[in-house]
Every structure is written in C-alpha cells, then in structure tokens.
Design a protein around this motif. Structure first.
Motif, PDB file in Angstrom:
ATOM      1  N   UNK B  32      84.769  26.334  78.490  1.00 39.57           N
ATOM      2  CA  UNK B  32      83.923  27.493  78.180  1.00 39.57           C
ATOM      3  C   UNK B  32      82.884  27.126  77.128  1.00 39.57           C
ATOM      4  N   UNK B  33      81.764  27.899  77.149  1.00 39.67           N
ATOM      5  CA  UNK B  33      80.705  27.695  76.139  1.00 39.67           C
ATOM      6  C   UNK B  33      80.239  29.071  75.636  1.00 39.67           C
ATOM      7  N   UNK B  34      79.586  29.044  74.472  1.00 38.47           N
ATOM      8  CA  UNK B  34      78.933  30.249  73.913  1.00 38.47           C
ATOM      9  C   UNK B  34      79.853  31.455  73.857  1.00 38.47           C
ATOM     10  N   UNK B  35      81.049  31.290  73.335  1.00 41.08           N
ATOM     11  CA  UNK B  35      81.981  32.424  73.230  1.00 41.08           C
ATOM     12  C   UNK B  35      81.505  33.337  72.104  1.00 41.08           C
ATOM     13  N   UNK B  36      81.299  34.620  72.443  1.00 43.30           N
ATOM     14  CA  UNK B  36      80.891  35.606  71.433  1.00 43.30           C
ATOM     15  C   UNK B  36      81.821  36.812  71.525  1.00 43.30           C
ATOM     16  N   UNK B  37      82.248  37.316  70.385  1.00 42.04           N
ATOM     17  CA  UNK B  37      83.192  38.440  70.398  1.00 42.04           C
ATOM     18  C   UNK B  37      82.526  39.679  69.799  1.00 42.04           C
ATOM     19  N   UNK B  38      82.665  40.793  70.500  1.00 37.43           N
ATOM     20  CA  UNK B  38      82.100  42.049  69.996  1.00 37.43           C
ATOM     21  C   UNK B  38      83.123  43.158  70.088  1.00 37.43           C
ATOM     22  N   UNK B  39      82.674  44.361  69.768  1.00 33.31           N
ATOM     23  CA  UNK B  39      83.561  45.533  69.828  1.00 33.31           C
ATOM     24  C   UNK B  39      83.151  46.406  71.010  1.00 33.31           C
ATOM     25  N   UNK B  40      84.151  47.065  71.580  1.00 30.78           N
ATOM     26  CA  UNK B  40      83.848  48.066  72.619  1.00 30.78           C
ATOM     27  C   UNK B  40      84.500  49.370  72.180  1.00 30.78           C
ATOM     28  N   UNK B  41      83.684  50.397  71.995  1.00 29.41           N
ATOM     29  CA  UNK B  41      84.185  51.693  71.549  1.00 29.41           C
ATOM     30  C   UNK B  41      84.046  52.682  72.709  1.00 29.41           C
ATOM     31  N   UNK B  42      85.158  53.295  73.060  1.00 31.89           N
ATOM     32  CA  UNK B  42      85.191  54.229  74.191  1.00 31.89           C
ATOM     33  C   UNK B  42      85.599  55.601  73.659  1.00 31.89           C
ATOM     34  N   UNK B  43      84.905  56.633  74.099  1.00 36.26           N
ATOM     35  CA  UNK B  43      85.292  57.974  73.642  1.00 36.26           C
ATOM     36  C   UNK B  43      84.758  59.050  74.599  1.00 36.26           C
ATOM     37  N   UNK B  44      85.241  60.257  74.409  1.00 38.61           N
ATOM     38  CA  UNK B  44      84.783  61.399  75.204  1.00 38.61           C
ATOM     39  C   UNK B  44      83.799  62.205  74.363  1.00 38.61           C
ATOM     40  N   UNK B  45      82.693  62.583  75.001  1.00 38.39           N
ATOM     41  CA  UNK B  45      81.668  63.359  74.298  1.00 38.39           C
ATOM     42  C   UNK B  45      81.437  64.660  75.071  1.00 38.39           C
ATOM     43  N   UNK B  46      81.373  65.757  74.331  1.00 37.07           N
ATOM     44  CA  UNK B  46      81.266  67.080  74.945  1.00 37.07           C
ATOM     45  C   UNK B  46      79.805  67.410  75.283  1.00 37.07           C
ATOM     46  N   UNK B  47      79.214  66.646  76.202  1.00 35.13           N
ATOM     47  CA  UNK B  47      77.809  66.867  76.589  1.00 35.13           C
ATOM     48  C   UNK B  47      77.737  66.791  78.115  1.00 35.13           C
ATOM     49  N   UNK B  48      76.876  67.651  78.713  1.00 35.74           N
ATOM     50  CA  UNK B  48      76.728  67.585  80.175  1.00 35.74           C
ATOM     51  C   UNK B  48      75.512  66.726  80.526  1.00 35.74           C
ATOM     52  N   UNK B  49      74.465  66.844  79.673  1.00 28.99           N
ATOM     53  CA  UNK B  49      73.181  66.213  79.980  1.00 28.99           C
ATOM     54  C   UNK B  49      73.138  64.787  79.446  1.00 28.99           C
ATOM     55  N   UNK B  50      72.794  63.817  80.323  1.00 29.51           N
ATOM     56  CA  UNK B  50      72.838  62.399  79.919  1.00 29.51           C
ATOM     57  C   UNK B  50      71.823  62.090  78.824  1.00 29.51           C
ATOM     58  N   UNK B  51      70.629  62.652  78.914  1.00 30.89           N
ATOM     59  CA  UNK B  51      69.617  62.343  77.893  1.00 30.89           C
ATOM     60  C   UNK B  51      70.084  62.807  76.515  1.00 30.89           C
ATOM     61  N   UNK B  52      70.606  64.024  76.485  1.00 27.23           N
ATOM     62  CA  UNK B  52      71.134  64.543  75.213  1.00 27.23           C
ATOM     63  C   UNK B  52      72.252  63.643  74.689  1.00 27.23           C
ATOM     64  N   UNK B  53      73.128  63.243  75.605  1.00 24.64           N
ATOM     65  CA  UNK B  53      74.269  62.402  75.204  1.00 24.64           C
ATOM     66  C   UNK B  53      73.752  61.080  74.642  1.00 24.64           C
ATOM     67  N   UNK B  54      72.784  60.477  75.337  1.00 26.79           N
ATOM     68  CA  UNK B  54      72.260  59.168  74.900  1.00 26.79           C
ATOM     69  C   UNK B  54      71.616  59.300  73.512  1.00 26.79           C
ATOM     70  N   UNK B  55      70.914  60.395  73.295  1.00 24.86           N
ATOM     71  CA  UNK B  55      70.271  60.610  71.987  1.00 24.86           C
ATOM     72  C   UNK B  55      71.337  60.728  70.888  1.00 24.86           C
ATOM     73  N   UNK B  56      72.398  61.473  71.197  1.00 23.33           N
ATOM     74  CA  UNK B  56      73.452  61.689  70.186  1.00 23.33           C
ATOM     75  C   UNK B  56      74.212  60.392  69.890  1.00 23.33           C
ATOM     76  N   UNK B  57      74.510  59.632  70.949  1.00 23.64           N
ATOM     77  CA  UNK B  57      75.268  58.389  70.755  1.00 23.64           C
ATOM     78  C   UNK B  57      74.413  57.362  70.020  1.00 23.64           C
ATOM     79  N   UNK B  58      73.112  57.378  70.282  1.00 22.39           N
ATOM     80  CA  UNK B  58      72.209  56.486  69.540  1.00 22.39           C
ATOM     81  C   UNK B  58      72.285  56.813  68.051  1.00 22.39           C
ATOM     82  N   UNK B  59      72.302  58.108  67.755  1.00 22.96           N
ATOM     83  CA  UNK B  59      72.413  58.527  66.350  1.00 22.96           C
ATOM     84  C   UNK B  59      73.738  58.049  65.737  1.00 22.96           C
ATOM     85  N   UNK B  60      74.830  58.161  66.515  1.00 18.67           N
ATOM     86  CA  UNK B  60      76.136  57.694  66.041  1.00 18.67           C
ATOM     87  C   UNK B  60      76.086  56.209  65.723  1.00 18.67           C
ATOM     88  N   UNK B  61      75.453  55.453  66.609  1.00 14.07           N
ATOM     89  CA  UNK B  61      75.378  53.994  66.418  1.00 14.07           C
ATOM     90  C   UNK B  61      74.565  53.674  65.167  1.00 14.07           C
TER      91      UNK B  61
END
Lengths: 77, 77
Positions: B32-61
């Motif tokens: 193997x080469x170029x091994x990189x380790x990151x985090x994966x965060x999974x959660x439930x968000x109470x939003x129906x609209x994807x654009x709204x959700x993306x905006x909110x998650x961007x803010x969280x990040x």
C-alpha cells in the motif's frame, strides 16, 4: 487503485466521542441525533482487479485496520 | 435525514497515524501507498430540504466538527 475503508463502532457499542460531539452540537443549537464517529482510511493499492483488491483489503481489515470485536468495516473501491 | 461528514487532513499536512499504519501494513506484506486516516461523523438531522441541510452542516463543520486550518471536510447527504 484508490481504496477507502470506513470503520465504525458496531451499533450496540457505546460511542462516548459521538455523545460528546452531539452534546456540543446541541449546545450550539444544532438539532442532531445519533451522532457516531468512525475512522476513514484512504490509500493506494497496487492491484488492477477489483475482486483481488477487495480480498486483500478484507484481509488488511481483519488483521490490522479494524478491531472486529467492536467495529464494523466497509470497503469502497 | 442521515448525514455523513468525512473529515481529513489537508494534503500538505503530515499524517503520522497514516504513516504508522502504512508501515504496519507493509510489514504484513501488503503493498500500500499514501495511507491517510480521517474521521467519519454520521448523524441524523431534522431537515427535509437538502439545501437547508447542507447549509446547516457546513456551519457545524466550520464551527465545531472540523479544524479548517489543517482539515478539509466533505458533506454527504
């Protein structure tokens, strides 16, 4: 070939880091539930054939990358 | 709505954990080469609209989940 391995705690295993993150997000008024945190390992593998690659990466997960007692892994090629 | 956030070190940032994992894999004869380790965060968000959700998650990040000085994040809805 680029390989992505997602490793996460099994559903029944408590995730204190996830809980702490959830509490922090809620304190910032973000309405989130079931926050779970896992690892994502990305690397290059010198294989052309996907089946061979999947077999090898499974071996890597079983032998080193994942603690299969408490973790599940997902291989994305 | 289920949200997945993948957080990884920026390409120019050294990844000691990735290097250690790479060395361990190579010692087990995995090529193997170029091994990189990151985090994966999974959660439930109470939003129906994807654009709204993306905006909110961007803010969280930006506010909490990612250290944007040394990390990049990817939002998967």
């Amino acid at each position: 070939m680029k390989v992505v391995v997602n490793i996460k705690l099994k559903d029944l295993v408590l995730d204190p880091a996830g809980k702490a993150t959830q509490d922090a997000l809620c304190s910032l008024d973000f309405n989130v539930k079931n926050v779970r945190i896992g690892k994502q390992i990305v690397f290059d593998l010198d294989k052309k054939n996907e089946d061979e690659a999947r077999k090898e990466v499974t071996k890597m997960c079983e032998e080193l990358l994942a603690n299969t007692v408490i973790e599940d892994y997902e291989i994305v090629l």
